[in-house]
Design an enzyme around this catalytic site. Structure first.
Site, PDB file in Angstrom:
ATOM      1  N   ASP A  48      -5.538 -21.149 -18.262  1.00 23.12           N
ATOM      2  CA  ASP A  48      -4.156 -21.283 -18.783  1.00 23.12           C
ATOM      3  C   ASP A  48      -4.689 -22.725 -19.254  1.00 23.12           C
ATOM      4  OD1 ASP A  48      -1.933 -19.545 -18.203  1.00 23.12           O
ATOM      5  OD2 ASP A  48      -2.823 -19.798 -16.500  1.00 23.12           O
ATOM      6  N   ASP A 143      -1.359 -18.959 -27.296  1.00 24.17           N
ATOM      7  CA  ASP A 143      -0.929 -18.533 -25.694  1.00 24.17           C
ATOM      8  C   ASP A 143      -1.850 -18.005 -24.939  1.00 24.17           C
ATOM      9  OD1 ASP A 143      -0.189 -17.560 -22.662  1.00 24.17           O
ATOM     10  OD2 ASP A 143       1.933 -15.714 -23.906  1.00 24.17           O
TER      11      ASP A 143
HETATM   12  N1  LIG Z   1      12.692 -13.774 -17.209  1.00 24.14           N
HETATM   13  C1  LIG Z   1      11.809 -13.144 -18.359  1.00 24.14           C
HETATM   14  N2  LIG Z   1      12.297 -11.949 -19.499  1.00 24.14           N
HETATM   15  C2  LIG Z   1      11.392 -11.799 -20.695  1.00 24.14           C
HETATM   16  N3  LIG Z   1      10.059 -12.286 -20.197  1.00 24.14           N
HETATM   17  C3  LIG Z   1       9.274 -13.417 -18.909  1.00 24.14           C
HETATM   18  C4  LIG Z   1      10.435 -13.440 -18.316  1.00 24.14           C
HETATM   19  N4  LIG Z   1      10.097 -15.092 -17.186  1.00 24.14           N
HETATM   20  C5  LIG Z   1       8.481 -14.388 -18.598  1.00 24.14           C
HETATM   21  N5  LIG Z   1       8.878 -14.191 -18.978  1.00 24.14           N
HETATM   22  C6  LIG Z   1       7.175 -13.913 -20.343  1.00 24.14           C
HETATM   23  O1  LIG Z   1       7.383 -12.378 -20.221  1.00 24.14           O
HETATM   24  C7  LIG Z   1       5.803 -12.632 -20.597  1.00 24.14           C
HETATM   25  C8  LIG Z   1       4.498 -11.298 -19.798  1.00 24.14           C
HETATM   26  O2  LIG Z   1       5.462 -10.196 -20.679  1.00 24.14           O
HETATM   27  P1  LIG Z   1       4.908  -9.328 -19.029  1.00 24.14           P
HETATM   28  O3  LIG Z   1       5.844  -8.884 -18.632  1.00 24.14           O
HETATM   29  O4  LIG Z   1       5.363  -8.028 -20.562  1.00 24.14           O
HETATM   30  O5  LIG Z   1       3.762  -8.972 -19.491  1.00 24.14           O
HETATM   31  C9  LIG Z   1       4.659 -14.143 -19.987  1.00 24.14           C
HETATM   32  O6  LIG Z   1       4.566 -15.341 -21.208  1.00 24.14           O
HETATM   33  C10 LIG Z   1       6.233 -14.190 -19.459  1.00 24.14           C
HETATM   34  O7  LIG Z   1       6.100 -16.346 -19.463  1.00 24.14           O
HETATM   35  P2  LIG Z   1       5.392 -16.650 -18.285  1.00 24.14           P
HETATM   36  O8  LIG Z   1       4.187 -16.910 -18.796  1.00 24.14           O
HETATM   37  O9  LIG Z   1       5.807 -18.105 -19.093  1.00 24.14           O
HETATM   38  O10 LIG Z   1       5.181 -16.248 -17.212  1.00 24.14           O
HETATM   39 MG   LIG Z   2       3.051 -15.375 -22.510  1.00 21.73          MG
HETATM   40 MG   LIG Z   3       0.597 -17.785 -21.101  1.00 24.29          MG
HETATM   41 MG   LIG Z   4       2.916 -18.649 -18.407  1.00 24.47          MG
END
Ligand SMILES: Nc1ncnc2c1ncn2[C@@H]1O[C@H](COP(=O)(O)O)[C@@H](O)[C@H]1OP(=O)(O)O
Ligand SMILES: [Mg+2]
Ligand SMILES: [Mg+2]
Ligand SMILES: [Mg+2]
Length: 352
Positions: A48, A143
Site C-alpha cells: 500500500d 487508493d
Molecule cells: N465498516 C465499513 N463499511 C464499509 N466499507 C469499509 C468499512 N471498513 C472498511 N471499509 C472499506 O471498504 C473497502 C473495501 O471494500 P470491499 O469490502 O468492497 O472490498 C476498503 O477501502 C475498506 O477500507 P480500508 O481500506 O480502510 O480497509
Molecule cells: Mg479502499
Molecule cells: Mg486501500
Molecule cells: Mg485500507
C-alpha cells in the site's frame, strides 16, 4: 465535446500500471512483519505504502500543482520503529519508478532508469495525499491497494486513481492484477486495467496497456441478475442484499469480491448490479473507494447513486458524508434495485 484529458489519462494509466507491477511482485515476497494495523484496525502493507509513493511521485512530476487525496500517510514510517518497513518501501518504490520506459510513458514524469528518489522524497510523496478534498478545483484520489484484505488473501484487489474537477470525476483508472481478462477464457490469463474519461467512454485493457476494448453494460432480467457484493460482511450488509434479491426474484447467488474490481466486473457485463448498504452507523465511505468506479459505470452506460437515488457527492471532503449506501447498475436494473431497496427498508422499519 467534453475535454479528452489525454495527458491525464496517459499519466494515470502509467502510474496505475507501475503500481500494479509493484503490488503483484510484492505479494509473492510479503513476509509477516510487513503488514501494520492502522488506528481503525484495518491492515496496511508495504505494498500500500510503496504503491502510493509511486503514483504520487508520478503525479507530482506530471501535474505539480494538483493536490492529492490519498488513503495512506507516512506517519508510522517516520518513527524509529518504522525503519525496517521504510527501507523496504523505498527499495520497492524505486524499483517500480526506475523500470524501463514503456510506450506512452515520458521520463518527465519522474520515471525510467536513473530516476531513483531519496527516502525523504518518497515519504513526502506519500504524505502529499493529505489534501482535504472539497468542491472546487482539480484533485486526484489514490487508493494504492483497495481491498487490502483481498490482497492479503491472494484474491481480488485494485489499484485506484481518479481525477476530480469541481466535484465531478473526470478520469478514473482501476488496475486489477488478479482479475481474469475474460472470465470465460481462463487461457487469456489475469490482470486488467479499466479506464474511463467523462464523455469518452469506458474501456478495459491488459496490464501492459494492450488490447483496449470498449465497455457497455448489457441488459439483465431477474433470472440473469446476481448481485456483486463485498467479501467482508463488515463492509456491506449481506443480509440486506439477500432481502433485496428475494424482492426482485433473483435466483443466482451473489458474486462476492473485494475492492473496486466489482465496478470493473459490472462495467464489463458481469453480475448486473452492485449493492453496498452500510452495516451500522458511523462508517463514512471514502471518495477514493468510489470515484474511479463511479465514472467507469457511468461511462459504460450505467448509473451510480446512493440508496435514496441521489448521486454520490465527491465534493464534501475526503468522505462521501453520511452513509446511505451505494447502488450501481445499468439504467433499467438501477431503477428496479432502488425500488426494491426502498421496499426492503420500509419492511425492516415496519418490523422494528
Ligand atoms: N465498516 C465499513 N463499511 C464499509 N466499507 C469499509 C468499512 N471498513 C472498511 N471499509 C472499506 O471498504 C473497502 C473495501 O471494500 P470491499 O469490502 O468492497 O472490498 C476498503 O477501502 C475498506 O477500507 P480500508 O481500506 O480502510 O480497509
Ligand atoms: Mg479502499
Ligand atoms: Mg486501500
Ligand atoms: Mg485500507
Amino acid at each position: 465535446m467534453s475535454l479528452t484529458f489525454a495527458t491525464e489519462k496517459q499519466v494515470a494509466v502509467a502510474a496505475v500500471r507501475r503500481a500494479c507491477l509493484l503490488t503483484s511482485s510484492v505479494f509473492n515476497k510479503l513476509v509477516k512483519n510487513e503488514t501494520l494495523t492502522k488506528g481503525d484496525k484495518s491492515p496496511v502493507t508495504v505494498g500500500d505504502y510503496s504503491a502510493q509513493a509511486v503514483i504520487s511521485t508520478i503525479l507530482q512530476h506530471a501535474f505539480p500543482a494538483d493536490p492529492i487525496v490519498g488513503e495512506e500517510d507516512a506517519a508510522d514510517l517516520r518513527v524509529d520503529s518504522g525503519a525496517n518497513l521504510r527501507d523496504r518501501i523505498i527499495t520497492l518504490a524505486n524499483e517500480a519508478l526506475t523500470g524501463e520506459l514503456e510506450l506512452g510513458e515520458n521520463s518527465e514524469w519522474g520515471i525510467g532508469p536513473g530516476q531513483e528518489k531519496t527516502a525523504a522524497e518518497l515519504l513526502d510523496a506519500i504524505d502529499r495525499g493529505n489534501h482535504s478534498g472539497g468542491s472546487t478545483g482539480r484533485m486526484w484520489t489514490i487508493d494504492p491497494i483497495d481491498g487490502t484484505k483481498g490482497f492479503l488473501r491472494g484474491e481480488q484487489y485494485a489499484v485506484c486513481l481518479s481525477l476530480i474537477v469541481n466535484a465531478q470525476v473526470q478520469v478514473g483508472v482501476i488496475g486489477c492484477p488478479n482479475l481474469p481478462v475474460n472470465p470465460e477464457k481462463p487461457e487469456f490469463g489475469q490482470g486488467c486495467i479499466f479506464v474511463a474519461v467523462r464523455g469518452h467512454g469506458a474501456e478495459q485493457m491488459s496490464l501492459s496497456g494492450a488490447h483496449p476494448t470498449p465497455l457497455r453494460i448489457p441488459a439483465f432480467t431477474s433470472s440473469t441478475l446476481s448481485f456483486l457484493e463485498s467479501v467482508e460482511a463488515a463492509h456491506s450488509s449481506h443480509s440486506f442484499n439477500d432481502q433485496v434479491s428475494s424482492l426482485l426474484g433473483i435466483t443466482h447467488s451473489p458474486i462476492r469480491m473485494d475492492s473496486q474490481a466489482k465496478y470493473g466486473c459490472l462495467a464489463r457485463g458481469e453480475g448486473g448490479a452492485y449493492l453496498r448498504m452500510p452495516t451500522g452507523v458511523g462508517y463514512q465511505e471514502k471518495i477514493w473507494d468510489h470515484a474511479p468506479g463511479a465514472i467507469l459505470i457511468e461511462e459504460a452506460g450505467g448509473v451510480v447513486s446512493d440508496s435514496r437515488g441521489d448521486p454520490l457527492n465527491f465534493g464534501l471532503g475526503r468522505t462521501l458524508g453520511e452513509n446511505y449506501g451505494v447502488v450501481a447498475a445499468g439504467k433499467d436494473v438501477h431503477r428496479r434495485v432502488l425500488d426494491a431497496v426502498q421496499k426492503a427498508r420500509a419492511e425492516a422499519k415496519s418490523k422494528a
